[in-house]
Scaffold this motif. Structure first.
Motif, PDB file in Angstrom:
ATOM      1  N   LYS A 135      37.836 -43.297  69.022  1.00 26.91           N
ATOM      2  CA  LYS A 135      36.286 -42.817  68.871  1.00 26.91           C
ATOM      3  C   LYS A 135      35.418 -43.649  68.179  1.00 26.91           C
ATOM      4  O   LYS A 135      34.232 -44.017  68.753  1.00 26.91           O
ATOM      5  N   TRP A 136      35.773 -44.053  67.118  1.00 30.67           N
ATOM      6  CA  TRP A 136      34.760 -45.074  66.476  1.00 30.67           C
ATOM      7  C   TRP A 136      34.736 -46.582  67.467  1.00 30.67           C
ATOM      8  O   TRP A 136      33.782 -47.013  67.036  1.00 30.67           O
ATOM      9  N   MET A 171      34.660 -46.718  70.513  1.00 33.11           N
ATOM     10  CA  MET A 171      33.945 -46.617  71.639  1.00 33.11           C
ATOM     11  C   MET A 171      32.303 -46.367  70.989  1.00 33.11           C
ATOM     12  O   MET A 171      31.355 -47.012  71.713  1.00 33.11           O
ATOM     13  N   GLU A 172      32.300 -45.867  69.849  1.00 36.92           N
ATOM     14  CA  GLU A 172      30.920 -45.558  69.150  1.00 36.92           C
ATOM     15  C   GLU A 172      30.197 -46.966  68.966  1.00 36.92           C
ATOM     16  O   GLU A 172      29.284 -47.377  68.928  1.00 36.92           O
ATOM     17  N   ASP A 173      31.112 -47.737  67.917  1.00 38.85           N
ATOM     18  CA  ASP A 173      30.719 -48.986  67.106  1.00 38.85           C
ATOM     19  C   ASP A 173      30.511 -50.075  68.281  1.00 38.85           C
ATOM     20  O   ASP A 173      29.646 -50.886  68.274  1.00 38.85           O
ATOM     21  N   ARG A 174      31.366 -50.159  69.400  1.00 37.12           N
ATOM     22  CA  ARG A 174      31.370 -51.403  70.342  1.00 37.12           C
ATOM     23  C   ARG A 174      30.887 -51.023  71.650  1.00 37.12           C
ATOM     24  O   ARG A 174      31.040 -51.813  72.488  1.00 37.12           O
ATOM     25  N   ASN A 175      30.561 -49.641  71.898  1.00 42.56           N
ATOM     26  CA  ASN A 175      29.994 -49.371  73.245  1.00 42.56           C
ATOM     27  C   ASN A 175      31.226 -49.613  74.138  1.00 42.56           C
ATOM     28  O   ASN A 175      30.865 -50.156  75.104  1.00 42.56           O
ATOM     29  N   LEU A 176      32.397 -49.326  73.851  1.00 42.30           N
ATOM     30  CA  LEU A 176      33.601 -49.451  74.759  1.00 42.30           C
ATOM     31  C   LEU A 176      33.882 -48.205  75.557  1.00 42.30           C
ATOM     32  O   LEU A 176      33.640 -47.132  75.049  1.00 42.30           O
ATOM     33  N   SER A 177      34.388 -48.373  76.715  1.00 41.74           N
ATOM     34  CA  SER A 177      35.239 -47.173  77.435  1.00 41.74           C
ATOM     35  C   SER A 177      36.343 -46.669  76.418  1.00 41.74           C
ATOM     36  O   SER A 177      37.087 -47.914  75.825  1.00 41.74           O
TER      37      SER A 177
END
Length: 77
Positions: free
Chosen positions: A18-19, A21-27
């Protein structure tokens, strides 16, 4: 690894994904790939390291450090 340790690892991995995805704009797929292919995850699965009893945030810091520096760096004294 005991069932309890496996449960703890699953929770930690979920938080770390989750982090990421949020921090690095990843899927989700990319985030999980980074986690599952990391040295941090390898150590997290090893009961002898005790990492499964550390917080998700602590493990995420290790993963983030590994991804940035190419190795696990523990900064505490």
């Amino acid at each position: 690894m005991t069932a309890k340790q496996e449960f703890l690892v699953e929770g930690i991995v979920s938080d770390m994904a989750k982090w990421l995805m949020e921090d690095r704009n990843l899927s989700l797929q990319v985030a999980l790939g980074l986690i599952y292919n990391s040295r941090t995850f390898e150590q997290l699965q090893n009961p002898a390291t005790g990492l499964c009893t550390e917080s998700s945030a602590y493990n995420y810091d290790l993963l983030d450090s590994e991804l940035k520096k190419g190795k696990i760096v523990q900064t505490e004294i």
